[in-house]
Design a protein around this motif. Sequence first.
Motif, PDB file in Angstrom:
ATOM      1  N   ARG A 101       0.719  -1.268  -0.082  1.00 48.14           N
ATOM      2  CA  ARG A 101      -0.044   0.132  -0.006  1.00 48.14           C
ATOM      3  C   ARG A 101       0.899   1.231  -0.244  1.00 48.14           C
ATOM      4  N   ASN A 127     -10.773  -1.545  -2.399  1.00 47.96           N
ATOM      5  CA  ASN A 127     -11.234  -0.370  -1.931  1.00 47.96           C
ATOM      6  C   ASN A 127     -10.486   0.226  -0.832  1.00 47.96           C
ATOM      7  N   ILE A 128      -9.663  -0.478  -0.069  1.00 43.77           N
ATOM      8  CA  ILE A 128      -8.759   0.001   0.878  1.00 43.77           C
ATOM      9  C   ILE A 128      -7.561   0.514   0.060  1.00 43.77           C
ATOM     10  N   ASN A 131      -7.412   4.345  -0.686  1.00 46.14           N
ATOM     11  CA  ASN A 131      -7.207   5.122   0.321  1.00 46.14           C
ATOM     12  C   ASN A 131      -5.803   5.195   0.610  1.00 46.14           C
ATOM     13  N   TYR A 132      -4.804   4.553   0.197  1.00 46.48           N
ATOM     14  CA  TYR A 132      -3.433   4.569   0.156  1.00 46.48           C
ATOM     15  C   TYR A 132      -2.666   4.876  -1.175  1.00 46.48           C
TER      16      TYR A 132
END
Length: 305
Positions: A101, A127-128, A131-132
């Motif tokens: 990430r 999706n996670i 955010n990175y």
Amino acid sequence: MHIHVLGAAAGGGFPQWNCNCPNCDGLRKGTIKASKRTQSSICVSGDGVNWVLFNTSPDILQQIQDFAPLQPGRSVRDTGIVGIFLIDAQIDHTTGLLMLREGKVKREIYCTDMVYEDLTTGNPLLNILGNYCGINRHVVPIDGKTSFEIPGATNLKFTAVALKSAAPPYSPHRNNPHPGDTVGVLIEDTNTGKKCWYSPGLGEIEPHLPPFLEQADCIMVDGTFWTNTEMKDMGLMEKTARDIGHLPQSGEGGMIEALSSYNKARKILIHINNTNPILREDSAERAELSRHGIEVAYDGMDIIL
């Protein structure tokens, strides 16, 4: 084409953290002739510099540390990975995405619509990542006819085909299989013409698969279980190997028999479960594979085509 085995084990690795089967216990105690393995993944390069990562296991950080070409060598933040090809959405093939990430460069993710759906709903890893580092998702065609290239992956061409399989337990369509839940892929070096067939989740030789296998100079396929009832016999599961989408090596219609027609190719088993006796280098089962010209993948194995 340079193929490097980052990890050769099935989910849980070898030894598995909570398993005391004869293999895992023997490896920990040093009483069997075997070597540890991390969870299944390979990387492929056509120039030795730029690499396509197939799957991202939970062990990806250790696997990168063990293979210098994937490490940063050109700038402060860098990697030799130019694309990530997800064969399926299973935990042992995707969880490592979270370990990748860091940074501001988006990850180039190649996967089918079904895998993308699973990784944005039931297990929203993608999706996670948004955010990175973020992702650029690319659709993998599964008709077996449409080949594609990955930018930066010099001299490599990829052709994917849908395989019969079950989606992961967290998939919205777990009990309703869809084409694209799992794929096999033919990787071609356009410079040499050499080809590798890769399918760590091959549950059966479906009618549309022989033409791909016949082209291959190297066949890397599912090596999860030796017998169909391996897990049942150990009291670890009620389902058979075939029930959960794995073609056992032994027995009528098993992987040994299935691969017997493809004598032109180097044949290698990958995604090997910790219970499988072929992990023991001096076992009768390993000798049986050798008699049929079938190899067992190990971490750090290099194949040059």
